[in-house]
Motif scaffolding. Sequence first.
Motif, PDB file in Angstrom:
ATOM      1  N   ARG A  31      13.079 -33.564 -17.573  1.00  0.00           N
ATOM      2  CA  ARG A  31      14.426 -33.871 -17.112  1.00  0.00           C
ATOM      3  C   ARG A  31      15.411 -32.789 -17.519  1.00  0.00           C
ATOM      4  O   ARG A  31      16.377 -32.520 -16.834  1.00  0.00           O
ATOM      5  CB  ARG A  31      14.863 -35.234 -17.649  1.00  0.00           C
ATOM      6  CG  ARG A  31      14.064 -36.363 -17.021  1.00  0.00           C
ATOM      7  CD  ARG A  31      14.784 -37.697 -17.151  1.00  0.00           C
ATOM      8  NE  ARG A  31      13.929 -38.713 -16.560  1.00  0.00           N
ATOM      9  CZ  ARG A  31      13.252 -39.611 -17.259  1.00  0.00           C
ATOM     10  NH1 ARG A  31      13.358 -39.663 -18.559  1.00  0.00           N
ATOM     11  NH2 ARG A  31      12.480 -40.478 -16.650  1.00  0.00           N
ATOM     12  N   PHE A  34      15.435 -29.892 -14.993  1.00  0.00           N
ATOM     13  CA  PHE A  34      16.192 -30.078 -13.748  1.00  0.00           C
ATOM     14  C   PHE A  34      17.234 -31.152 -13.979  1.00  0.00           C
ATOM     15  O   PHE A  34      16.924 -32.329 -13.989  1.00  0.00           O
ATOM     16  CB  PHE A  34      15.276 -30.494 -12.584  1.00  0.00           C
ATOM     17  CG  PHE A  34      15.986 -30.433 -11.261  1.00  0.00           C
ATOM     18  CD1 PHE A  34      15.731 -29.403 -10.381  1.00  0.00           C
ATOM     19  CD2 PHE A  34      16.935 -31.388 -10.908  1.00  0.00           C
ATOM     20  CE1 PHE A  34      16.390 -29.339  -9.161  1.00  0.00           C
ATOM     21  CE2 PHE A  34      17.604 -31.312  -9.707  1.00  0.00           C
ATOM     22  CZ  PHE A  34      17.329 -30.290  -8.833  1.00  0.00           C
ATOM     23  N   LEU A  36      20.803 -32.777 -12.611  1.00  0.00           N
ATOM     24  CA  LEU A  36      21.718 -32.800 -11.481  1.00  0.00           C
ATOM     25  C   LEU A  36      23.087 -32.335 -11.920  1.00  0.00           C
ATOM     26  O   LEU A  36      23.484 -32.542 -13.056  1.00  0.00           O
ATOM     27  CB  LEU A  36      21.833 -34.219 -10.927  1.00  0.00           C
ATOM     28  CG  LEU A  36      20.594 -34.767 -10.232  1.00  0.00           C
ATOM     29  CD1 LEU A  36      20.886 -36.164  -9.742  1.00  0.00           C
ATOM     30  CD2 LEU A  36      20.174 -33.891  -9.080  1.00  0.00           C
ATOM     31  N   SER A  56      10.304 -30.216  -7.120  1.00  0.00           N
ATOM     32  CA  SER A  56      10.826 -30.674  -8.397  1.00  0.00           C
ATOM     33  C   SER A  56       9.681 -30.954  -9.353  1.00  0.00           C
ATOM     34  O   SER A  56       8.516 -31.021  -8.957  1.00  0.00           O
ATOM     35  CB  SER A  56      11.666 -31.932  -8.198  1.00  0.00           C
ATOM     36  OG  SER A  56      10.822 -33.061  -8.052  1.00  0.00           O
ATOM     37  N   VAL A 467      16.317 -36.396  -7.250  1.00  0.00           N
ATOM     38  CA  VAL A 467      16.287 -34.932  -7.109  1.00  0.00           C
ATOM     39  C   VAL A 467      16.204 -34.566  -5.629  1.00  0.00           C
ATOM     40  O   VAL A 467      16.889 -33.664  -5.145  1.00  0.00           O
ATOM     41  CB  VAL A 467      15.097 -34.337  -7.888  1.00  0.00           C
ATOM     42  CG1 VAL A 467      14.883 -32.872  -7.500  1.00  0.00           C
ATOM     43  CG2 VAL A 467      15.333 -34.453  -9.390  1.00  0.00           C
ATOM     44  N   HIS A 470      19.556 -34.934  -3.950  1.00  0.00           N
ATOM     45  CA  HIS A 470      20.456 -33.812  -4.240  1.00  0.00           C
ATOM     46  C   HIS A 470      20.087 -32.574  -3.427  1.00  0.00           C
ATOM     47  O   HIS A 470      20.938 -31.941  -2.796  1.00  0.00           O
ATOM     48  CB  HIS A 470      20.408 -33.481  -5.736  1.00  0.00           C
ATOM     49  CG  HIS A 470      20.996 -32.149  -6.062  1.00  0.00           C
ATOM     50  ND1 HIS A 470      22.328 -31.850  -5.876  1.00  0.00           N
ATOM     51  CD2 HIS A 470      20.417 -31.007  -6.523  1.00  0.00           C
ATOM     52  CE1 HIS A 470      22.552 -30.593  -6.239  1.00  0.00           C
ATOM     53  NE2 HIS A 470      21.407 -30.072  -6.627  1.00  0.00           N
ATOM     54  N   ILE A 556      18.330 -40.210 -13.462  1.00  0.00           N
ATOM     55  CA  ILE A 556      17.337 -39.316 -14.062  1.00  0.00           C
ATOM     56  C   ILE A 556      17.427 -39.371 -15.591  1.00  0.00           C
ATOM     57  O   ILE A 556      16.418 -39.481 -16.272  1.00  0.00           O
ATOM     58  CB  ILE A 556      17.533 -37.870 -13.571  1.00  0.00           C
ATOM     59  CG1 ILE A 556      17.269 -37.797 -12.063  1.00  0.00           C
ATOM     60  CG2 ILE A 556      16.626 -36.905 -14.324  1.00  0.00           C
ATOM     61  CD1 ILE A 556      17.479 -36.434 -11.464  1.00  0.00           C
TER      62      ILE A 556
END
Length: 581
Positions: A31, A34, A36, A56, A467, A470, A556
């Motif tokens: 997490r 990546f 957001l 991802s 993900v 986004h 997330i």
Amino acid sequence: MPYTHMKSLPALLFLFSTAANITPQRRQFRRRQFRLPDIAFTSPAPCCAKADMANSKYEYVKSFESEDEVMYPNLIVVRIDGRNFARFSEVNEFEKPNDERALNLMNSCATSVLEKYPDIILAYGFNDEYSFIFKKETKFYQRRASKILSLIVSFFTSLYVAKWNEFFPHAEMRFTPSFKSRIVCCPSMEVLQAYLAWRQRECHSKNQYNTCFWMLVKSGKSETEAYNILKGTQKQEQNEILFQQFGINYKNLPSMYRQGSCILKTEVDETVKIHDKESPVKRSRKMVKTVHSENIASRSFWNDYSYLCKELGCFEQNVNNIKHEYLKLFQSENKLLPFTWIVIRIDGSHFHRFSEVQGFEKPNDEQALKLMNVSAVAVLEEFNDIVFAYGVSDEYSFVLKKNSQLYQRRASEIVSAVVSFFSSTYVIKWKEFFPEKELKYPPNFDGRAVCYPSYEIIRDYFAWRQVDCHINNQYNTCFWMLVKSGKSTREAQSLLKGTQALEKNQMLSQLFGIDYNTLPVIFRNGSSVFWDKMVTDNGVVAKSHKKVVVDHPNIIEDDFWGAHPLILETTSPRSLSLSLT
């Protein structure tokens, strides 16, 4: 017995055991890799946006999906049945024992299904059920059972709601209709023949019983008294009751009631004159026809329609005794693994075209997204075992609690019931969100069920979907802004090819003065739907009351799940096994 192709149980258990070894520390590490930004219905760009984007860290969860292919040469039958239709018919005051308008509505929906899908050759239905038979050589969605059964039941349900006013112009629909569906694999024409004979005999026996039952009730008997009078009676005795007490010759009742409805495709020749100076030519075209035959499983009926023999095969002889136990062997009963979270993910079918036809705003149509959300809320309110849902664009994922026994964990029934109810609500609620827009044609969705064995993996599943939300929203926002600025779709695709998140943000800021992080959170984060405690005006939590809420949090990181620990609460396999015994 050739049924659907599935991964072996040992392979699945090995996959689960290795994937379940993901520790919370490893999950949190991914997490951090990546995150957001402070971060649809998105209208997708007319290209595969994901092809140009890095995968991802959460996409490993796709390995839990299985392709439930119906292996050739099995003939594919999709049978749909009404959910809670006794209550639906009572609330909507259908005439007993048969409501001609309701049966004609079912037939009209089935006809539209055959007209939409070229691979469906024949359908047979009565009461609140219909069976759809695909041609032998079909490659419809590569013969994946979950996709086939969910698409058919979704489209049928949407049609049922959309066509309601055509058959009941003065009666408002008072109860949300929905259906379940399942796949029946017929390895030979003999099995298909036995299946059709069985369903038509069910039509006859149920209609004869119901006709007697409701005539007795209308004559003044209570429902309990009518039940006791008919208990254990056979065909001849029921005929005598109808004739002696009510002067009804059962054989004179409308054939649609007694024999059900068969909708099939035929080929007809027509003369076409292409040019004035040329001679007319004969061409064959397919047409859909409705018949009410006494025996749809007979050789004579089948041979009257050569197109059936061409696309399915011929019957060698007539069928006699049919045992239900024999036919049950061919009905797929794929039960999902126990002690796992079940995720039902539904996706719009050809929603790029649907959004264009309906004129959805690009790149995001907030009203369309809210319509998806209210449909998801209705699903949670209908199915108590669904504890959380996440949606973006034309997609929604519904997770059932780990110890759920909904439909005894039969995949086809769970998937079809959820997809059907979602589709029904979507059409019913359309006018609330688009009062000025006519629904040009009924939408439909496909669905699948996937099992996730651990808390860490189900968390990563939803992280993967957010993900994806986004990435797709950022790409589509850039794409449609470029198109609106005068670029062609090809030019927009070329400009975005290979770009990373930072470059897209800079493009939006420098070319269009848009700060991506200030766009509505519903577009960037998607929508989460879940049960929450109801809070009164004075801030006091009413523990005995809950409601379904729609929010747009970051799912997330741990904050959301820490604030709502009961959503994914677990029940140990030992305690569950004790409760089941």
